[in-house]
Design a protein around this motif. Structure first.
Motif, short mmCIF file in Angstrom:
data_model
loop_
_atom_site.label_atom_id
_atom_site.label_comp_id
_atom_site.label_asym_id
_atom_site.label_seq_id
_atom_site.Cartn_x
_atom_site.Cartn_y
_atom_site.Cartn_z
N MET A 83 46.78 36.29 25.51
CA MET A 83 46.32 34.98 26.38
C MET A 83 45.20 35.10 26.90
N MET A 84 44.68 36.23 27.42
CA MET A 84 43.65 36.71 28.04
C MET A 84 42.40 36.49 26.81
N LYS A 85 42.98 36.92 25.63
CA LYS A 85 41.74 36.97 24.67
C LYS A 85 41.65 35.54 24.30
N MET A 86 42.55 34.98 24.16
CA MET A 86 42.56 33.37 23.84
C MET A 86 41.58 32.86 24.69
N CYS A 87 41.77 33.15 25.79
CA CYS A 87 40.62 32.58 26.84
C CYS A 87 39.21 33.19 26.86
N ASP A 88 38.97 34.03 25.95
CA ASP A 88 37.70 34.80 25.75
C ASP A 88 37.29 35.58 26.61
N PHE A 89 38.36 36.42 27.30
CA PHE A 89 38.15 37.37 28.31
C PHE A 89 37.63 38.70 27.50
N PRO A 90 36.68 39.09 28.05
CA PRO A 90 36.12 40.58 27.42
C PRO A 90 37.19 41.78 27.84
N ILE A 91 37.08 42.72 26.99
CA ILE A 91 37.99 43.65 26.98
C ILE A 91 38.12 44.52 28.75
N LYS A 92 36.62 44.41 29.02
CA LYS A 92 36.48 45.08 30.27
C LYS A 92 37.27 44.21 31.48
N GLU A 93 37.18 43.09 31.32
CA GLU A 93 37.67 42.18 32.49
C GLU A 93 39.22 42.21 32.39
N ILE A 94 39.59 42.13 31.17
CA ILE A 94 41.09 42.29 30.89
C ILE A 94 41.81 43.55 31.55
N LYS A 95 40.96 44.77 31.16
CA LYS A 95 41.53 45.84 32.07
C LYS A 95 41.52 45.79 33.53
N THR A 96 40.40 45.19 33.98
CA THR A 96 40.33 45.05 35.63
C THR A 96 41.31 44.38 36.02
N TYR A 97 41.56 43.38 35.42
CA TYR A 97 42.71 42.44 35.86
C TYR A 97 44.01 43.01 35.71
N LEU A 98 44.54 43.99 34.52
CA LEU A 98 45.65 44.48 34.31
C LEU A 98 45.86 45.46 35.53
N ASP A 99 44.79 45.99 35.93
CA ASP A 99 44.83 47.09 37.04
C ASP A 99 45.22 46.43 38.44
N HIS A 100 45.00 44.93 38.55
CA HIS A 100 45.26 44.56 39.75
C HIS A 100 46.00 43.04 39.70
#
Length: 282
Positions: free
Chosen positions: A57-74
């Motif tokens: 879903m985050m990729k569908m919203c055009d989140f870059p990988i780095k930001e997805i990882k930051t979010y998943l960590d918090h």
């Protein structure tokens, strides 16, 4: 390995994706797989499926990988709202950018289609609506035989001015031509111009207005580099105007109907001239 764990292939099938995608997300630290000491393979718990859905879903919203990882960590509600609100603003900007790109693409298609005409020597007088252009005056007027360095210097200044004033460079970018020199058989460029609306022109200082009225429209087949061929085209235009009792009343403009976008050889280029005219009997 515990049967509650899935092989990479099984997990990829469950996620409706490829093993390569699962491997990539695992390497990037987005998914967590248990590596078997027996065979070195990765195995995934079913709970990772929900994490994959979040990544999807985050990729569908055009989140870059780095930001997805930051979010998943918090992961928490506050971070979800913060990340999604920021992404919403980013997507709105991209939508506007895509709209601009689509507009330019449509104009290129229309202009290139204009070149596919049965009579490329056609000259006509037609009624055109009022037009406004945000212009950048040249350091000095340039003829068609100006050096690429001279042209690029003026072009770069125009692109910088457009960016500075929030004007879309657009397509095509016109070259304003001196009417006085045109009557002498010379195309003397004085400004680059990008089309704007009447509302925009009120906020800008360097604006060129072409009023609604009659304009002669003609085409030159070939590049800019042959002054004699250009002069011959101009002579045809004035023969037509004389025959139909019209006279040029001021500066006009040109732009490339066929350029490097649609032709490799400059001899296959096509330039469109537009100049305001008045009937001598009026």
């Amino acid at each position: 390995m515990n049967t509650s764990f899935l092989t990479t292939g099984q997990f990829a099938k469950m996620c409706n994706t490829t093993k390569e995608t699962i491997y990539y997300y695992t390497e990037q630290g987005l998914l967590h797989g248990e590596k078997s000491v027996e065979n070195g393979y990765f195995y995934y718990s079913r709970s990772e499926y929900y994490k994959y859905l979040m990544i999807f879903m985050m990729k569908m919203c055009d989140f870059p990988i780095k930001e997805i990882k930051t979010y998943l960590d918090h992961v928490n509600t506050d971070n979800a709202l913060k990340f999604l609100t920021e992404r919403q603003a980013h997507l709105k900007e991209k939508i506007q950018e895509y709209k601009r790109m689509l507009n330019v693409t449509n104009k290129i298609i229309d202009i290139t289609a204009d070149a596919v005409r049965p009579d490329k020597e056609e000259i006509s007088v037609t009624d055109l609506p009022e037009q406004y252009f945000f212009v950048t005056p040249f350091f000095a007027p340039l003829s068609y035989v100006a050096t690429p360095f001279e042209v690029s210097k003026c072009w770069n200044l125009h692109t910088e001015n457009c960016k500075k004033h929030g004007v879309d460079l657009g397509y095509p970018v016109i070259s304003v031509l001196s009417g006085v020199f045109f009557e002498k058989g010379v195309c003397m460029q004085t400004e680059f111009g990008s089309q704007i609306t009447k509302t925009q022109c009120k906020k800008l200082s360097t604006v060129r207005r072409f009023p609604a009225g009659k304009y002669v429209v003609a085409y030159h087949c070939g590049g800019y580099g042959d002054p004699d061929a250009v002069k011959a085209t101009i002579e045809k235009i004035f023969l037509y105007l004389d025959r139909h009792n019209y006279a040029i009343t001021g500066d006009g403009y040109d732009y490339e109907v066929v350029s490097h976008i649609a032709a490799e050889d400059v001899n296959d280029f096509m330039i469109k001239y537009t100049f305001p005219v008045v009937c001598r009997d009026a």
